[in-house]
Write an enzyme that holds these catalytic residues in place. Structure first.
Site, PDB file in Angstrom:
ATOM      1  N   LYS A 112      11.429   2.613  12.776  1.00 36.87           N
ATOM      2  CA  LYS A 112      11.229   3.871  13.522  1.00 36.87           C
ATOM      3  C   LYS A 112       9.766   4.035  13.940  1.00 36.87           C
ATOM      4  CE  LYS A 112      12.586   6.415  10.050  1.00 36.87           C
ATOM      5  NZ  LYS A 112      12.920   5.344   9.101  1.00 36.87           N
ATOM      6  N   ARG A 124      15.228  14.907   8.434  1.00 37.55           N
ATOM      7  CA  ARG A 124      15.835  13.975   7.483  1.00 37.55           C
ATOM      8  C   ARG A 124      17.041  14.582   6.803  1.00 37.55           C
ATOM      9  NH1 ARG A 124      11.023  10.634   6.516  1.00 37.55           N
ATOM     10  NH2 ARG A 124      11.656   8.740   5.485  1.00 37.55           N
TER      11      ARG A 124
HETATM   12  P1  ADP Z   1      10.152   2.869   9.426  1.00 42.68           P
HETATM   13  O1  ADP Z   1       9.141   3.667  10.208  1.00 42.68           O
HETATM   14  O2  ADP Z   1      11.547   3.020   9.965  1.00 42.68           O
HETATM   15  O3  ADP Z   1      10.092   3.119   7.953  1.00 42.68           O
HETATM   16  P2  ADP Z   1       8.496   0.568  10.161  1.00 42.68           P
HETATM   17  O4  ADP Z   1       8.342   0.767  11.634  1.00 42.68           O
HETATM   18  O5  ADP Z   1       7.313   0.857   9.304  1.00 42.68           O
HETATM   19  O6  ADP Z   1       9.814   1.340   9.624  1.00 42.68           O
HETATM   20  O7  ADP Z   1       8.988  -0.943   9.931  1.00 42.68           O
HETATM   21  C1  ADP Z   1       9.240  -1.427   8.612  1.00 42.68           C
HETATM   22  C2  ADP Z   1       8.715  -2.869   8.480  1.00 42.68           C
HETATM   23  O8  ADP Z   1       9.471  -3.738   9.313  1.00 42.68           O
HETATM   24  C3  ADP Z   1       7.254  -3.008   8.910  1.00 42.68           C
HETATM   25  O9  ADP Z   1       6.657  -3.996   8.095  1.00 42.68           O
HETATM   26  C4  ADP Z   1       7.353  -3.488  10.368  1.00 42.68           C
HETATM   27  O10 ADP Z   1       6.210  -4.251  10.743  1.00 42.68           O
HETATM   28  C5  ADP Z   1       8.614  -4.354  10.323  1.00 42.68           C
HETATM   29  N1  ADP Z   1       9.389  -4.320  11.561  1.00 42.68           N
HETATM   30  C6  ADP Z   1       9.533  -3.284  12.430  1.00 42.68           C
HETATM   31  N2  ADP Z   1      10.343  -3.616  13.468  1.00 42.68           N
HETATM   32  C7  ADP Z   1      10.736  -4.907  13.235  1.00 42.68           C
HETATM   33  C8  ADP Z   1      11.596  -5.831  13.930  1.00 42.68           C
HETATM   34  N3  ADP Z   1      12.226  -5.491  15.062  1.00 42.68           N
HETATM   35  N4  ADP Z   1      11.784  -7.044  13.376  1.00 42.68           N
HETATM   36  C9  ADP Z   1      11.161  -7.397  12.210  1.00 42.68           C
HETATM   37  N5  ADP Z   1      10.347  -6.584  11.512  1.00 42.68           N
HETATM   38  C10 ADP Z   1      10.134  -5.355  12.009  1.00 42.68           C
HETATM   39  P1  AMP Z   2       8.260   7.767   5.861  1.00 38.19           P
HETATM   40  O1  AMP Z   2       6.822   7.487   6.121  1.00 38.19           O
HETATM   41  O2  AMP Z   2       8.948   8.433   7.013  1.00 38.19           O
HETATM   42  O3  AMP Z   2       9.001   6.567   5.323  1.00 38.19           O
HETATM   43  O4  AMP Z   2       8.289   8.863   4.686  1.00 38.19           O
HETATM   44  C1  AMP Z   2       7.772   8.584   3.398  1.00 38.19           C
HETATM   45  C2  AMP Z   2       8.222   9.672   2.423  1.00 38.19           C
HETATM   46  O5  AMP Z   2       7.691  10.948   2.833  1.00 38.19           O
HETATM   47  C3  AMP Z   2       9.734   9.880   2.313  1.00 38.19           C
HETATM   48  O6  AMP Z   2      10.343   8.965   1.422  1.00 38.19           O
HETATM   49  C4  AMP Z   2       9.780  11.332   1.791  1.00 38.19           C
HETATM   50  O7  AMP Z   2       9.463  11.395   0.405  1.00 38.19           O
HETATM   51  C5  AMP Z   2       8.633  11.991   2.544  1.00 38.19           C
HETATM   52  N1  AMP Z   2       9.076  12.577   3.830  1.00 38.19           N
HETATM   53  C6  AMP Z   2       8.698  12.191   5.087  1.00 38.19           C
HETATM   54  N2  AMP Z   2       9.313  12.962   6.011  1.00 38.19           N
HETATM   55  C7  AMP Z   2      10.107  13.835   5.331  1.00 38.19           C
HETATM   56  C8  AMP Z   2      11.010  14.864   5.711  1.00 38.19           C
HETATM   57  N3  AMP Z   2      11.251  15.151   7.011  1.00 38.19           N
HETATM   58  N4  AMP Z   2      11.648  15.548   4.725  1.00 38.19           N
HETATM   59  C9  AMP Z   2      11.424  15.287   3.446  1.00 38.19           C
HETATM   60  N5  AMP Z   2      10.615  14.317   3.004  1.00 38.19           N
HETATM   61  C10 AMP Z   2       9.943  13.589   3.928  1.00 38.19           C
END
Ligand code: ADP
Ligand code: AMP
Length: 214
Positions: free
Chosen positions: A13, A88
């Site tokens: 995301k 969320r």
């Molecule tokens: P989220 O915001 O949904 O938690 P991230 O954007 O931080 O996820 O992505 C999670 C991990 O996967 C990061 O290490 C990122 O660099 C990697 N990643 C993101 N998109 C891809 C993709 N299309 N293929 C492989 N790895 C990816």
């Molecule tokens: P993220 O960076 O989106 O993976 O979020 C990391 C952590 O922050 C999550 O596991 C939650 O503990 C908290 N968090 C982020 N956004 C929310 C939300 N909208 N509601 C509740 N907790 C959140």
């Protein structure tokens, strides 16, 4: 254009939201990033949020909802925004809809970045995040040019505390229980779009651009 990014933790995301923000010139708003910035600064909000985040739980709505509503009321959000990590839960989505409808506004797209659970643990254990600017990398799939160093700002890259496998499992459970119902919620509103998040990062972005338009 107002966009919500949906998907499991680690689905990509944030990676996609940053590219959307750049292309469409709208702010990328990540509640997780806002909490992490508060933790780094040692604020009271940061201290409270950390207790939940470290356990893989959601931060309570009482700490989250107004924070987000205040952020989207800022001037830079006039032309829209891309939300990453909010809503969320169904109650969070309802509060956001209510606040927007009072202004005669609505969310245009909810984009679900679909990645099966089997891929998530690997994604998270390889994720490295910049301590300063929040840029994210993956050791194998999206590596930084220089190991351990952020391409964008030169700061150190770290493994997030909540990306350890035992916490990731808990976060996935929380996702299925509390966040996945949002897929039906936005389907019913007619704005859900699903993209295959297992594809290469740029292919996923191409699919998103085909949905949003050029
Ligand atoms: P989220 O915001 O949904 O938690 P991230 O954007 O931080 O996820 O992505 C999670 C991990 O996967 C990061 O290490 C990122 O660099 C990697 N990643 C993101 N998109 C891809 C993709 N299309 N293929 C492989 N790895 C990816
Ligand atoms: P993220 O960076 O989106 O993976 O979020 C990391 C952590 O922050 C999550 O596991 C939650 O503990 C908290 N968090 C982020 N956004 C929310 C939300 N909208 N509601 C509740 N907790 C959140």
């Amino acid at each position: 254009m107002k966009i919500i990014m949906l998907g499991a933790p680690g689905a990509g995301k944030g990676t996609q939201a940053k590219m959307i923000a750049e292309k469409y010139m709208i702010p990328h708003i990540s509640t997780g990033d806002i909490f992490r910035a508060n933790i780094k600064e040692g604020t009271e909000l940061g201290k409270q949020a950390k207790e939940y985040m470290d356990k893989g739980q959601l931060v309570p709505d009482s700490l989250t909802v107004n924070l987000l509503l205040d952020r989207v009321a800022k001037d830079d959000c006039k032309n829209g925004y891309v939300l990453d990590g909010f809503p969320r839960t169904i109650p969070q989505a309802e509060v956001l809809d209510e606040a927007l409808s009072k202004l005669g506004e609505n969310i245009d797209y909810a984009i679900d970045v679909d990645v099966p659970d089997e891929n998530i643990i690997n994604r998270m254990s390889g994720r490295r995040a910049c301590v300063t600017c929040g840029a994210t990398y993956h050791l194998k799939h999206i590596p930084p040019k220089k190991e351990g160093i952020c391409d964008k700002c030169g700061s150190e890259l770290i493994l997030r505390d909540d990306d350890k496998p035992e916490t990731v499992k808990k976060r996935l459970d929380v996702y299925h229980e509390q966040t996945q119902p949002l897929i039906d919620y936005y389907t019913n509103k007619g704005i859900l779009k699903t993209v295959d998040g297992t594809k290469d990062m740029l292919e996923v972005f191409g699919d998103i651009v085909s949905i949003l338009g050029n």
